[in-house]
Design an enzyme around this catalytic site. Structure first.
Site, short mmCIF file in Angstrom:
data_model
loop_
_atom_site.label_atom_id
_atom_site.label_comp_id
_atom_site.label_asym_id
_atom_site.label_seq_id
_atom_site.Cartn_x
_atom_site.Cartn_y
_atom_site.Cartn_z
N GLU A 119 52.70 7.27 23.43
CA GLU A 119 52.93 7.76 22.07
C GLU A 119 51.62 7.74 21.25
O GLU A 119 50.87 6.77 21.33
CB GLU A 119 53.97 6.87 21.38
CG GLU A 119 54.35 7.36 19.98
CD GLU A 119 55.31 6.40 19.27
OE1 GLU A 119 55.36 5.21 19.62
OE2 GLU A 119 56.01 6.87 18.34
N LYS A 195 59.84 13.43 17.23
CA LYS A 195 60.56 12.15 17.32
C LYS A 195 61.82 12.21 16.44
O LYS A 195 61.73 12.45 15.23
CB LYS A 195 59.62 11.05 16.84
CG LYS A 195 60.10 9.63 16.98
CD LYS A 195 58.92 8.67 16.71
CE LYS A 195 59.28 7.21 16.73
NZ LYS A 195 58.07 6.36 16.65
N CYS A 232 59.61 7.04 21.76
CA CYS A 232 59.63 5.62 21.36
C CYS A 232 61.00 5.10 20.90
O CYS A 232 61.86 4.90 21.73
CB CYS A 232 58.56 5.37 20.30
SG CYS A 232 58.16 3.59 20.15
#
Lengths: 383, 383
Positions: A119, A195, A232
């Site tokens: 990430e 994300k 994540c």
């Protein structure tokens, strides 16, 4: 032994358990034994010279009559930042480009088809500082920034799909996003995936910098299979994995940046549960090392201000739909994990376990639709 | 060492790893250390006399200013069948009642508030045989059968909520269900929860005997907290756990019957992932031993017909919302796991991690509603 020194659970078990017990412990903890993948000696030598760990494993599927094997090699790259966090921004980015470039060269020697970085791989994970500058300067255009151009070169040169998770600047509106750019092995930008879920925990309220993504659950059809990227904190949300799978993902990458005290006991659980539940492969990638910042910051835990928030524990691994997994990379070193997987295993596990067929999704769609309404009455039985 | 002899991963690690490494391995594998719960010596003696394993652990929560602790003790019971599977049905049931009754007595000595038995606890797990008789004779009325009456006595006598998973016969329509009856500590039947997802795998197409449940995701408000029951194969479905949680479950029991070759590597993953993702406690209960049947049966794997389908590996455990878990009970022995948990930990972990707040459920309701329609167009990006 401090948590920053301990190299890995797998190595520790191997060193201390008698063979008969080791094999039972591994079976229960890690499933069917993952086979070693033979990698070229030249690659091992290059990794050693460049001071990173190189490991190779493979997952096989049973032979079928009508489908040939669909073998793909993925490469997961975990690394420390290269320069101190107060070096000039462009120098920091260039240094990381070089470092990752030399790891990707080795990936190419190992025949990797799809490589995924960690990430926000071009920058320190500075969101703990709450400072906007200079960190927002690391943001780049997903389609035409330096980093994407760099990845396009890698993709063309090595005939490799590149998954490049980065801080994105959308120029038109000036907004930032936490985005994975997916670059085809032709060198074209195939698309991007933002994300979906943003943490507000401990050192990180990342919504200081960017908000929840608006790209839904896009899946990318590459020459090597259908891939998706769950960035994540999205790994804590089973619905996020599930919806990528509903859109056809065969491999779901989870580029992450997470530290020991916060999440290490969750790390071996979540991506693996997702691989099992969704009949697909999942690839969990975490950065390594401790990052120091010039300005001190507090963590909302009553403790004194400090300059780092702990050790990124690496431990990148791949989980398979048959509930097995590879060992993790080291908790302390840069590394490249090369994993060959036969994607036929996904359908074989689906035919065996049938979670999609037994999932009763229409009923869940209905229940969830009711549950999110203001007038939702939970189904609670009282005496 | 055969898989039937190996007692548990936890004991093996304890026996062989040096202390410093052991503590790191445990931290990564099992999370924050689970504290031992002191149990009365008389209980330990009774367990030893009655030849079953007794273990106690506790999960604490931080003190709060406005809420007192909400400590509840759960008991998970795992056991072998008592008589051979060709003994008369009523004899088999009575023998199991006696055995479980004596274990519950010890649970009462340990102050257990809510006890949960394994799936279909009054009978051998005979669904592999495909024979209807005599196995359907084990089915009873959930509200007024022998077994429920027996559990009502236990509940009243010991002031204990009893979760009794059993084969249910609905008399009016003659239908069978795989059901958990929830009996209040007052002795009243609080309600029932039927198995939502039915396996069609290996030795088991359980839809030979019963179909998917129609009780949705009921949650039971007891004096000791809100509980729900996700029966066996439902643990593979993250949506199932999730929907119990959306209806307010604080503890979700997962009474199971599952064997080594099939699922042992999934066992430590799924209930634990559910506890993390849903900010709740989960309690996984599995039976132990190998059950032999008079008639031989095949397993659809090309192998010869046989009289048993493998070893039930016990290993019952409790997982907490902070990603820690208790050690499991033995893989080989009858056992009672007593766990004290402070339910305040659920909200504390929810406040820390905020998965419900960051879950974007309205968008998933919309996406899932579209995904189950015949005209669903998956979000696949092509070059």
């Amino acid at each position: 032994m401090s948590a920053c020194e301990f190299e890995s659970v797998e190595k520790c078990l191997e060193a201390h358990l008698p063979q008969a017990e080791l094999s039972e412990v591994r079976r229960v903890l890690f499933g069917k034994e993952t086979l070693k993948l033979d990698l070229p000696t030249s690659a091992a030598e290059a990794a050693s010279e460049r001071d990173f760990e190189l490991k190779g494993f493979r997952f096989e599927a049973a032979p079928e009559q009508l489908r040939p094997p669909r073998r793909v090699r993925v490469g997961l790259v975990q690394h420390r930042i290269v320069l101190p966090t107060d070096a000039p921004v462009l120098d920091q980015v260039s240094a990381v480009h070089s470092r990752v470039g030399e790891i990707v060269e080795v990936a190419a020697m190992c025949g990797v088809n799809v490589v995924c970085f960690q990430e926000a791989w071009t920058m320190p994970f500075a969101f703990c500082t709450r400072e906007k500058e200079p960190w927002t300067e690391f943001a780049e255009s997903a389609e035409g920034g330096n980093t994407t151009r760099f990845c396009q070169e890698l993709a063309r040169k090595h005939n490799m799909v590149v998954v490049s998770p980065m801080l994105e600047r959308e120029e038109l509106h000036g907004t930032l996003w936490n985005t994975a750019v997916v670059i085809s092995n032709t060198g074209n930008v195939l698309g991007k995936s933002r994300k979906n879920h943003i943490p507000r925990i401990g050192d990180f309220n990342e919504s200081t910098y960017y908000m929840e993504g608006n790209t839904g659950h896009a899946v990318f059809q590459t020459q090597f299979g259908r891939i998706a990227v769950n960035i994540c904190y999205g790994r804590h949300h089973p619905l996020n994995w599930f919806m990528y799978s509903m859109n056809g993902a065969e491999i779901i990458f989870n580029p992450s940046a997470t530290v020991g005290a916060l999440s290490e006991a969750m790390w071996p659980i979540e991506a693996r549960n997702a691989a099992i539940a969704n009949h697909c492969f999942t690839c969990a990638v975490n950065r390594v090392g401790t990052e120091h910042f010039k300005s001190e910051f507090t963590s909302g835990d009553g403790k004194k201000a400090h300059h780092d928030f702990g050790h990124f524990y690496g431990s990148s691994y791949v989980a398979a739909p048959d509930s097995s997994r590879t060992p993790g990379l080291s908790r302390t070193r840069d590394g490249l994990l090369v994993v060959e997987m036969d994607l036929n295993l996904n359908r074989q596990m689906s035919d065996k376990w049938s979670f999609k067929m037994t999932g009763r999704y229409a009923e869940y769609a209905d229940e969830l639709t009711k549950a999110v309404r203001q007038d939702f009455k939970p189904n609670i039985v009282k005496e």
